[in-house]
Design an enzyme around this catalytic site. Structure first.
Site, PDB file in Angstrom:
ATOM      1  N   TYR A 140      -3.539  -4.637  -0.674  1.00 45.69           N
ATOM      2  CA  TYR A 140      -4.846  -4.093  -0.306  1.00 45.69           C
ATOM      3  C   TYR A 140      -5.909  -5.148  -0.580  1.00 45.69           C
ATOM      4  CZ  TYR A 140      -8.415  -0.370   0.102  1.00 45.69           C
ATOM      5  OH  TYR A 140      -9.484   0.425   0.482  1.00 45.69           O
ATOM      6  N   LYS A 170      -3.539  -4.398   4.137  1.00 48.93           N
ATOM      7  CA  LYS A 170      -4.724  -3.759   4.688  1.00 48.93           C
ATOM      8  C   LYS A 170      -5.908  -4.672   4.376  1.00 48.93           C
ATOM      9  CE  LYS A 170      -7.965   0.044   4.607  1.00 48.93           C
ATOM     10  NZ  LYS A 170      -8.474   1.271   3.929  1.00 48.93           N
TER      11      LYS A 170
END
Length: 315
Positions: A140, A170
């Site tokens: 992330y 992400k």
């Protein structure tokens, strides 16, 4: 190339709450199922939009368990399990694996700032080894929130050390150059890149992104799905224009409170405004402004959500 586990449109799921700020499992699961029926291929659970770091370890476990118990397909869930420490991250990740989640989304350890690349590599390596296999790991990258960026060289090292385990990232920077850098470096190896900015979806899909994981997909997922499915042409371009407008509307006020306001007004259900401090509700002026902004996007009304929300409010 390995098939993307979460390829397509993924909403960063909002976590509903009761008036006492405890998690509202019924509303959360119902919203999750509405999203899966209205454009979403999967759901990012307990990420930033889901206020993961406002919940304790036990609460996070129960939120995920309750989604599964309420018949949200576990294979469509990517829970955020990254914390500031090794032990809790491993515990939450193993728990997700035991429930049947294909993968988890890991923040870097975000309390100590300016960690060395060696320190981050050691942290992620230790987490992956202690999880013990059977679970895909997604990184992330959200330095505006975590203050800990993830670099291309770091991800490259992790891919070499843990092939088939470190599966994607992400990217929530909103910077097209950043997402493009990840795609160009790793997409040919089956590495899945998911931009977190709706306005970048069409552009990133065109160069190899696996899909998206976005907060505004709580509202615009059916338009995101058109872009994902069509990629180009008039229909995709029109849907992307809605995503661009939605991104601007969502960014015009504090994001989570703004999305909650839209859900509350779309459903007639005051409960969607409940939010844990330090996040707070919008002021009346902000609430009116963000609603007006969303009305101008072409994304409203939300099909079937008003009737569903009213039925929940009556329970």
């Amino acid at each position: 190339m390995t098939k993307a586990l979460y390829g397509g449109v993924n909403a960063a799921l909002i976590t509903a709450m009761h008036a006492d700020l405890s998690p509202d499992h019924v509303r959360t699961a119902a919203h999750a199922k509405w999203l899966l029926a209205n454009g979403c291929d999967g759901l990012g659970v307990l990420g930033t939009t889901g206020e993961a770091n406002s919940f304790g370890l036990g609460e996070r476990r129960v939120i995920l368990e309750s989604l599964v118990q309420n018949d949200v397909p576990v294979t469509r869930l990517m829970p955020g399990t990254g914390t500031t420490n090794l032990s809790d991250t491993v515990e939450l990740s193993r728990h997700a694996r035991e429930l049947g989640c294909p993968g988890v989304l890991l923040l870097p350890p975000f309390y100590y700032k300016n960690p060395s690349e060696e320190g981050l590599y050691a942290y992620f390596s230790e987490v992956i080894e202690r999880i013990g296999g059977g679970l895909a790991v997604y990184l992330y990258h959200f330095p505006a929130q975590s203050a800990v960026p993830l670099t291309v060289p770091l991800i490259g090292r992790l891919l070499e050390a843990f092939p088939g385990v470190v599966r994607g990232v992400k990217d929530s920077t909103g910077d097209p150059a950043q997402a493009e850098g990840f795609i160009k470096a790793f997409a040919s190896r089956g590495f899945e890149v998911y931009p977190g900015a709706d306005n970048l979806l069409q552009r990133m899909l065109g160069i190899g992104a696996a899909g998206c994981i976005t907060a505004a997909a709580n509202i615009v997922a059916r338009f995101s799905q058109v872009v994902y499915a069509k990629r180009s042409g008039p229909e995709a371009d029109a849907a992307q224009a809605v995503l661009n407008a939605g991104r601007a509307a969502a960014s015009s006020v504090p994001l989570i409170a703004g999305l909650r306001e839209v859900l509350a007004r779309s459903t007639g259900d005051e409960a969607w405004r409940h939010i844990r401090p330090p996040n707070t509700r919008l002021s009346p002026a902000q609430a009116d402004a963000v609603w007006a902004a969303w009305e101008g996007t072409g994304a409203l009304p939300l099909p079937g959500l008003a009737e569903h929300g009213l039925s929940l409010a009556a329970e």
